[in-house]
Motif scaffolding. Sequence first.
Motif, PDB file in Angstrom:
ATOM      1  N   HIS A   6      -1.251  -7.655  28.776  1.00 19.00           N
ATOM      2  CA  HIS A   6      -2.140  -7.910  29.914  1.00 19.00           C
ATOM      3  C   HIS A   6      -3.544  -7.381  29.611  1.00 19.00           C
ATOM      4  N   ASP A   7      -3.893  -7.383  28.316  1.00 17.80           N
ATOM      5  CA  ASP A   7      -5.150  -6.792  27.883  1.00 17.80           C
ATOM      6  C   ASP A   7      -6.336  -7.660  28.257  1.00 17.80           C
ATOM      7  N   GLU A   8      -7.460  -7.006  28.462  1.00 14.63           N
ATOM      8  CA  GLU A   8      -8.741  -7.670  28.713  1.00 14.63           C
ATOM      9  C   GLU A   8      -9.812  -6.907  27.943  1.00 14.63           C
ATOM     10  N   THR A   9      -9.762  -7.040  26.630  1.00 17.26           N
ATOM     11  CA  THR A   9     -10.668  -6.317  25.755  1.00 17.26           C
ATOM     12  C   THR A   9     -11.943  -7.124  25.541  1.00 17.26           C
ATOM     13  N   PRO A  10     -13.114  -6.592  25.899  1.00 17.47           N
ATOM     14  CA  PRO A  10     -14.364  -7.335  25.676  1.00 17.47           C
ATOM     15  C   PRO A  10     -14.502  -7.762  24.222  1.00 17.47           C
ATOM     16  N   ASP A  11     -14.904  -8.995  24.024  1.00 14.90           N
ATOM     17  CA  ASP A  11     -15.008  -9.551  22.678  1.00 14.90           C
ATOM     18  C   ASP A  11     -16.190 -10.507  22.647  1.00 14.90           C
ATOM     19  N   VAL A  12     -16.319 -11.242  21.561  1.00 16.77           N
ATOM     20  CA  VAL A  12     -17.365 -12.245  21.431  1.00 16.77           C
ATOM     21  C   VAL A  12     -16.689 -13.585  21.148  1.00 16.77           C
ATOM     22  N   ALA A  13     -17.448 -14.664  21.286  1.00 14.79           N
ATOM     23  CA  ALA A  13     -16.894 -15.991  21.065  1.00 14.79           C
ATOM     24  C   ALA A  13     -16.613 -16.201  19.585  1.00 14.79           C
ATOM     25  N   HIS A  14     -15.336 -16.295  19.243  1.00 17.42           N
ATOM     26  CA  HIS A  14     -14.940 -16.575  17.871  1.00 17.42           C
ATOM     27  C   HIS A  14     -13.452 -16.916  17.866  1.00 17.42           C
ATOM     28  N   ASP A  15     -12.927 -17.224  16.703  1.00 19.02           N
ATOM     29  CA  ASP A  15     -11.511 -17.542  16.556  1.00 19.02           C
ATOM     30  C   ASP A  15     -10.739 -16.226  16.548  1.00 19.02           C
ATOM     31  N   VAL A  16     -10.388 -15.742  17.725  1.00 16.87           N
ATOM     32  CA  VAL A  16      -9.880 -14.391  17.900  1.00 16.87           C
ATOM     33  C   VAL A  16      -8.455 -14.241  17.363  1.00 16.87           C
ATOM     34  N   ARG A  17      -8.143 -13.057  16.897  1.00 18.29           N
ATOM     35  CA  ARG A  17      -6.825 -12.720  16.382  1.00 18.29           C
ATOM     36  C   ARG A  17      -6.301 -11.474  17.089  1.00 18.29           C
ATOM     37  N   PRO A  18      -4.988 -11.288  17.160  1.00 12.52           N
ATOM     38  CA  PRO A  18      -4.438 -10.111  17.837  1.00 12.52           C
ATOM     39  C   PRO A  18      -4.736  -8.830  17.076  1.00 12.52           C
ATOM     40  N   ASP A  19      -4.843  -7.757  17.824  1.00 11.94           N
ATOM     41  CA  ASP A  19      -5.053  -6.436  17.250  1.00 11.94           C
ATOM     42  C   ASP A  19      -3.691  -5.746  17.103  1.00 11.94           C
ATOM     43  N   GLU A  20      -3.422  -5.168  15.942  1.00 10.51           N
ATOM     44  CA  GLU A  20      -2.120  -4.556  15.693  1.00 10.51           C
ATOM     45  C   GLU A  20      -1.832  -3.398  16.644  1.00 10.51           C
TER      46      GLU A  20
END
Length: 373
Positions: free
Chosen positions: A268-282
């Motif tokens: 249920h994460d909502e981690t601020p990011d930027v527009a890109h082809d995002v991948r999960p964080d381990e």
Amino acid sequence: MSVDVLIHDVAIVGAGIAGASLAWSLGQRSGGALSVALVEMESQPGYHTTGRSAAFWVESYGGPGIVPLSRASRSFFTDPPAGFTPGPLLSPRPGLNIAPPDDAGELDALAAEFDQGGVAYQWLAADALAAYPILKPEWRTRAILESDSYDIDVAALHQGFLRGVNGWKPTLLTDAEVTAAVREDGIWTLTTRAGPVKARSLVNAAGAWADGLATLVGARPRGLQPLRRTMAVLIIDPPPPADLPVIFDAKGRFYCKPDGGRLWLSPHDETPDVAHDVRPDELDLAIVIDQFEQASTARIVKLDSSWAGLRTFTADRLPVFGWDGAVDGLFWCAGQGGFGIQTAPAAGDLCAALLMGETPMVEATPYLATRAF
């Protein structure tokens, strides 16, 4: 020798669920009279957020400001237009909101929010929760059940919109990232990697890229923030029953649902990011697996796969729908966060009505009071 470029009535940048549903609604409302181009930067539409969604229709999701759009979309999901899809768009999947052992009133707060929005629910006591042995006994003291919720066939919904209506469909351009845009004499000319696109109206349905597109065309960004959402696919023992509800931790630490004998689990994460082809964080994956193990009797056999997507919100978590107000011919259809799929039928029709200067469906009009440029 110059080649004339077709001037479309509307060019929609972004062929995810926002752009596709709007294109379909424009075709529906105009009776196929409008020429609509869907301009997609990837090689296939829905590659990012739409194609990575574990969407389900839950009336309460998104809060009171979004409930009207969800309600207005319901009839489309339960009874889609003839030929829209070969099968149903919804499959029953109740939502079960559970309390952690250290519940500090989260369930009561959730019930109060449901009451505010007029959302139907029922309290379950420990005896009823015995039907869910996947949860440890201390997590089965009481819970809130939303019986009126469903899995959404996201691929069928998206493809139905892209197929068009009554023989009409939008012109889909892929691998067509917009690199420049100008407007002269009431006509937008987009420079894309697939060639030029001309249109009288330009729609910004670019999702996580929407503020970037706004800057490119000379408009003020709207403070759209992409937030990373992670999903793990687990093999567990015993396997989850196919009729298991979507289980939400009322404290917001995880939710999970069965799919094809596996368990989909999100922090249920909502981690601020930027527009890109995002991948999960381990680390996110490790934390949510630990949270699940604290609540569940099931044994995790294997992390089968994982992915992440971007859910893009404004500061007040309400979408940006409507004419820009400062840049002529620019229309916004962005900021749908995590509820863009379950609200797509009503949101698409609402935006089509606003763009065409027509009257939106009555059920969706409560949203109009929430946003003005």
